[in-house]
Scaffold this motif. Structure first.
Motif, PDB file in Angstrom:
ATOM      1  N   ASP A  46       0.901  -1.139   0.006  1.00  0.00           N
ATOM      2  CA  ASP A  46       0.004  -0.105  -0.026  1.00  0.00           C
ATOM      3  C   ASP A  46       0.890   1.230   0.037  1.00  0.00           C
ATOM      4  O   ASP A  46       0.319   2.437   0.266  1.00  0.00           O
ATOM      5  CB  ASP A  46      -0.876   0.004   1.340  1.00  0.00           C
ATOM      6  CG  ASP A  46      -1.873  -1.043   1.058  1.00  0.00           C
ATOM      7  OD1 ASP A  46      -2.295  -1.550   2.229  1.00  0.00           O
ATOM      8  OD2 ASP A  46      -2.438  -1.493  -0.046  1.00  0.00           O
ATOM      9  N   SER A  47       2.120   1.092  -0.340  1.00  0.00           N
ATOM     10  CA  SER A  47       3.010   2.322  -0.295  1.00  0.00           C
ATOM     11  C   SER A  47       2.780   3.206  -1.356  1.00  0.00           C
ATOM     12  O   SER A  47       2.428   3.010  -2.749  1.00  0.00           O
ATOM     13  CB  SER A  47       4.389   1.713  -0.605  1.00  0.00           C
ATOM     14  OG  SER A  47       5.348   3.142  -0.828  1.00  0.00           O
ATOM     15  N   PRO A  48       2.371   4.647  -1.018  1.00  0.00           N
ATOM     16  CA  PRO A  48       2.068   5.374  -1.906  1.00  0.00           C
ATOM     17  C   PRO A  48       3.220   5.679  -3.198  1.00  0.00           C
ATOM     18  O   PRO A  48       2.740   5.840  -4.231  1.00  0.00           O
ATOM     19  CB  PRO A  48       1.905   6.792  -1.186  1.00  0.00           C
ATOM     20  CG  PRO A  48       1.982   6.678   0.202  1.00  0.00           C
ATOM     21  CD  PRO A  48       2.595   4.998   0.356  1.00  0.00           C
ATOM     22  N   ALA A  49       4.572   5.504  -2.511  1.00  0.00           N
ATOM     23  CA  ALA A  49       5.466   5.684  -3.776  1.00  0.00           C
ATOM     24  C   ALA A  49       5.361   4.338  -4.846  1.00  0.00           C
ATOM     25  O   ALA A  49       5.494   4.710  -5.990  1.00  0.00           O
ATOM     26  CB  ALA A  49       6.694   5.739  -3.115  1.00  0.00           C
ATOM     27  N   LEU A  50       5.097   3.375  -4.356  1.00  0.00           N
ATOM     28  CA  LEU A  50       4.978   1.985  -5.254  1.00  0.00           C
ATOM     29  C   LEU A  50       3.548   2.326  -6.117  1.00  0.00           C
ATOM     30  O   LEU A  50       3.992   1.976  -7.214  1.00  0.00           O
ATOM     31  CB  LEU A  50       4.979   0.975  -4.288  1.00  0.00           C
ATOM     32  CG  LEU A  50       4.938  -0.576  -5.233  1.00  0.00           C
ATOM     33  CD1 LEU A  50       6.305  -0.638  -6.090  1.00  0.00           C
ATOM     34  CD2 LEU A  50       4.917  -1.495  -4.146  1.00  0.00           C
ATOM     35  N   ARG A  51       2.818   2.756  -5.462  1.00  0.00           N
ATOM     36  CA  ARG A  51       1.537   2.882  -6.360  1.00  0.00           C
ATOM     37  C   ARG A  51       1.680   3.952  -7.334  1.00  0.00           C
ATOM     38  O   ARG A  51       1.609   3.796  -8.438  1.00  0.00           O
ATOM     39  CB  ARG A  51       0.270   3.273  -5.341  1.00  0.00           C
ATOM     40  CG  ARG A  51      -1.132   3.463  -6.009  1.00  0.00           C
ATOM     41  CD  ARG A  51      -2.208   3.634  -5.049  1.00  0.00           C
ATOM     42  NE  ARG A  51      -1.664   3.458  -3.826  1.00  0.00           N
ATOM     43  CZ  ARG A  51      -2.068   4.191  -2.597  1.00  0.00           C
ATOM     44  NH1 ARG A  51      -3.007   5.118  -2.994  1.00  0.00           N
ATOM     45  NH2 ARG A  51      -1.644   3.865  -1.432  1.00  0.00           N
ATOM     46  N   LEU A  52       2.455   5.030  -7.179  1.00  0.00           N
ATOM     47  CA  LEU A  52       2.658   6.253  -8.032  1.00  0.00           C
ATOM     48  C   LEU A  52       3.688   5.579  -9.279  1.00  0.00           C
ATOM     49  O   LEU A  52       3.219   6.024 -10.514  1.00  0.00           O
ATOM     50  CB  LEU A  52       3.373   7.428  -7.324  1.00  0.00           C
ATOM     51  CG  LEU A  52       3.830   8.284  -8.288  1.00  0.00           C
ATOM     52  CD1 LEU A  52       2.486   9.018  -9.088  1.00  0.00           C
ATOM     53  CD2 LEU A  52       4.517   9.470  -7.541  1.00  0.00           C
ATOM     54  N   LEU A  53       4.603   4.609  -8.882  1.00  0.00           N
ATOM     55  CA  LEU A  53       5.447   4.178  -9.809  1.00  0.00           C
ATOM     56  C   LEU A  53       4.750   3.165 -10.579  1.00  0.00           C
ATOM     57  O   LEU A  53       4.906   3.210 -11.819  1.00  0.00           O
ATOM     58  CB  LEU A  53       6.514   3.360  -8.694  1.00  0.00           C
ATOM     59  CG  LEU A  53       7.635   2.698  -9.871  1.00  0.00           C
ATOM     60  CD1 LEU A  53       8.441   3.615 -10.608  1.00  0.00           C
ATOM     61  CD2 LEU A  53       8.354   1.816  -8.982  1.00  0.00           C
ATOM     62  N   GLU A  54       3.744   2.309 -10.184  1.00  0.00           N
ATOM     63  CA  GLU A  54       2.988   1.385 -10.957  1.00  0.00           C
ATOM     64  C   GLU A  54       1.981   2.253 -11.839  1.00  0.00           C
ATOM     65  O   GLU A  54       1.962   1.965 -12.989  1.00  0.00           O
ATOM     66  CB  GLU A  54       2.121   0.507  -9.956  1.00  0.00           C
ATOM     67  CG  GLU A  54       2.800  -0.430  -9.222  1.00  0.00           C
ATOM     68  CD  GLU A  54       2.125  -1.123  -8.213  1.00  0.00           C
ATOM     69  OE1 GLU A  54       0.904  -0.706  -7.897  1.00  0.00           O
ATOM     70  OE2 GLU A  54       2.694  -2.163  -7.744  1.00  0.00           O
ATOM     71  N   GLU A  55       1.440   3.516 -11.384  1.00  0.00           N
ATOM     72  CA  GLU A  55       0.843   4.358 -12.378  1.00  0.00           C
ATOM     73  C   GLU A  55       1.590   4.766 -13.364  1.00  0.00           C
ATOM     74  O   GLU A  55       1.275   4.903 -14.788  1.00  0.00           O
ATOM     75  CB  GLU A  55       0.127   5.387 -11.545  1.00  0.00           C
ATOM     76  CG  GLU A  55      -0.726   4.854 -10.723  1.00  0.00           C
ATOM     77  CD  GLU A  55      -1.640   6.040  -9.728  1.00  0.00           C
ATOM     78  OE1 GLU A  55      -1.170   7.008  -9.829  1.00  0.00           O
ATOM     79  OE2 GLU A  55      -2.255   5.599  -8.904  1.00  0.00           O
ATOM     80  N   ARG A  56       2.945   5.311 -13.090  1.00  0.00           N
ATOM     81  CA  ARG A  56       3.408   5.672 -14.106  1.00  0.00           C
ATOM     82  C   ARG A  56       4.000   4.992 -15.122  1.00  0.00           C
ATOM     83  O   ARG A  56       4.180   5.168 -16.425  1.00  0.00           O
ATOM     84  CB  ARG A  56       4.926   6.503 -13.526  1.00  0.00           C
ATOM     85  CG  ARG A  56       4.608   7.887 -12.680  1.00  0.00           C
ATOM     86  CD  ARG A  56       5.975   8.582 -12.239  1.00  0.00           C
ATOM     87  NE  ARG A  56       6.800   8.753 -13.442  1.00  0.00           N
ATOM     88  CZ  ARG A  56       7.929   8.996 -13.303  1.00  0.00           C
ATOM     89  NH1 ARG A  56       8.691   8.756 -12.085  1.00  0.00           N
ATOM     90  NH2 ARG A  56       8.745   9.596 -14.433  1.00  0.00           N
ATOM     91  N   TYR A  57       4.339   3.653 -14.803  1.00  0.00           N
ATOM     92  CA  TYR A  57       4.607   2.580 -15.609  1.00  0.00           C
ATOM     93  C   TYR A  57       3.345   2.281 -16.629  1.00  0.00           C
ATOM     94  O   TYR A  57       3.722   2.148 -17.783  1.00  0.00           O
ATOM     95  CB  TYR A  57       5.083   1.428 -14.885  1.00  0.00           C
ATOM     96  CG  TYR A  57       5.374   0.188 -15.673  1.00  0.00           C
ATOM     97  CD1 TYR A  57       6.382   0.248 -16.724  1.00  0.00           C
ATOM     98  CD2 TYR A  57       4.728  -1.146 -15.559  1.00  0.00           C
ATOM     99  CE1 TYR A  57       6.656  -0.807 -17.726  1.00  0.00           C
ATOM    100  CE2 TYR A  57       5.107  -2.064 -16.408  1.00  0.00           C
ATOM    101  CZ  TYR A  57       6.142  -1.949 -17.475  1.00  0.00           C
ATOM    102  OH  TYR A  57       6.418  -3.140 -18.108  1.00  0.00           O
ATOM    103  N   ALA A  58       2.095   2.194 -16.057  1.00  0.00           N
ATOM    104  CA  ALA A  58       1.069   1.810 -16.894  1.00  0.00           C
ATOM    105  C   ALA A  58       0.648   2.993 -17.702  1.00  0.00           C
ATOM    106  O   ALA A  58       0.348   2.553 -18.941  1.00  0.00           O
ATOM    107  CB  ALA A  58      -0.270   1.790 -15.711  1.00  0.00           C
TER     108      ALA A  58
END
Length: 113
Positions: A46-58
């Motif tokens: 649930d890390s916000p940084a990881l979620r943002l990273l996944e969104e940028r990759y998507a």
């Protein structure tokens, strides 16, 4: 039936009691190990940084290699890095200043007269 229950007269009640006993032992062991060994837990997804990273990759903003490298850095479990203190600023010794004599030291006292 369980081999230790043969001929004991407990029948199916003994089997249910034995099953409940083992379920309780397993649940207690899991709870104890989760509290005593927190480093065995999976990383926090649930890390916000990881979620943002996944969104940028998507969205295609970063390459797969960038995504994998940055995700590895975010998920790495390591000891906190101690930040060294900032270097002390060099101090130059101030030259001694001559202080004027105080008025009490210069004035004659009543005993001197």
């Amino acid at each position: 039936m369980f081999w230790w229950m043969w001929g004991s007269g407990w029948g199916w009640i003994g089997g249910v009691a034995t099953a409940i006993f083992w379920v309780l032992i397993i649940v207690l062991a899991v709870l104890l190990l989760r509290r005593e060994l927190p480093h065995l837990r999976p990383p926090n997804r649930d890390s916000p940084a990881l979620r943002l990273l996944e969104e940028r990759y998507a969205r295609g903003e970063i390459t797969r290699e960038d995504f994998l490298h940055r995700r590895e850095v975010l998920l790495r479990v390591s000891a906190p890095v101690a930040v060294p203190p900032p270097p002390a600023e060099p101090t130059t010794p101030e030259p001694p200043t001559a202080e004027p004599p105080s008025s009490e030291a210069a004035a004659p006292s009543a005993d001197d007269v």
